[in-house]
Structures are given as C-alpha cells and as structure tokens.
Design a protein around this motif. Structure first.
Motif, PDB file in Angstrom:
ATOM      1  N   LEU A  11       0.855  -1.191   0.000  1.00 41.46           N
ATOM      2  CA  LEU A  11       0.000   0.000   0.000  1.00 41.46           C
ATOM      3  C   LEU A  11       0.888   1.237   0.000  1.00 41.46           C
ATOM      4  N   THR A  91      -3.553   0.779  -9.155  1.00 40.45           N
ATOM      5  CA  THR A  91      -3.953  -0.286  -8.233  1.00 40.45           C
ATOM      6  C   THR A  91      -4.358  -1.537  -8.997  1.00 40.45           C
ATOM      7  N   GLN A 113      -0.018  -7.758  -4.901  1.00 39.29           N
ATOM      8  CA  GLN A 113      -1.002  -6.682  -4.875  1.00 39.29           C
ATOM      9  C   GLN A 113      -0.321  -5.331  -4.690  1.00 39.29           C
ATOM     10  N   THR A 115      -1.573  -1.408  -4.123  1.00 39.78           N
ATOM     11  CA  THR A 115      -2.706  -0.538  -3.854  1.00 39.78           C
ATOM     12  C   THR A 115      -2.204   0.883  -3.660  1.00 39.78           C
ATOM     13  N   SER A 117      -3.349   4.645  -2.731  1.00 34.54           N
ATOM     14  CA  SER A 117      -4.422   5.441  -2.146  1.00 34.54           C
ATOM     15  C   SER A 117      -4.328   6.895  -2.606  1.00 34.54           C
TER      16      SER A 117
END
Length: 118
Positions: A11, A91, A113, A115, A117
């Motif tokens: 993230l 993302t 993954q 991601t 924001s």
C-alpha cells in the motif's frame, strides 16, 4: 519448469514509489523475454512492460511510460519493475511473465497486490 515469485507489492500513497521483484527458480531465465502485467478488479489482465533477454530492449504501456522502469539482473535470475509517481489507477495485482525462447511457452507468477491510495 520455471517458477516465478513476485514480491514488493503493498500500500502506497499517490505519488509514491514501489519496486517489484520477480525471482525465477527451477532454471535460468537469462534467455527469456520477461514482462509485467496487471489486473485490476473487474478488468482483464493488461500489459505493463517487457524486456528482452539482454535488457537492451524494453517497451511499456502508454499509461506507465515515463513512470515505470523494467530491468533485469540475469546473474540473480530476477526481473524488476520500478514504479514511480504512482496513481490510484495503478492499483492492481501485478504479475510477472517469462516467455521461453523456443517454445514460446509462458510462465506466470502468482501476483503481488499494489494498492495506491488517493
């Protein structure tokens, strides 16, 4: 058989950076064309970047040109994707692909993954 394992996802805030790695095992991939693809929820897997066996030729999807850089270290049997200036639309699950030079057979990793924001 070639096994590909991606790592480095996570993230990050928009504008940040991540470096993905794709480590190959089972046999050397120094003669393989390697690439990165991504798949966002509800969308098809799409091309991100590719590199030839020597690293002398690369190409990128228009959406990542100037922000992402693909590279490889054949001594380490590893391919990298440096991702800068990340956007929320980056993302996705990122997959590594290795294409065998004679058969054209594609090997895929399990994905990592990413991601971003807002």
């Amino acid at each position: 058989q070639v096994q590909l394992v991606e790592s480095g996802g996570g993230l990050v805030q928009a504008g940040g950076s991540l470096r993905l790695s794709c480590a190959a095992s089972g046999r050397t991939v120094s003669s393989y064309a390697m690439g990165w693809f991504r798949q966002a929820p509800g969308r098809e897997r799409s091309f991100v970047a590719a590199i030839n066996w020597s690293g002398g030729s690369t190409n990128y999807a228009d959406s990542v040109k100037g922000r992402f850089t693909i590279s490889r270290d054949n001594a380490k049997n590893t391919v990298y994707l440096q991702m800068n200036s990340l956007k929320p639309e980056d993302t996705a699950v990122y997959y590594c692909r290795g294409r065998a030079p004679r058969s054209g057979y594609d090997y895929w990793g399990q994905g990592t993954q990413v991601t971003v924001s807002a």
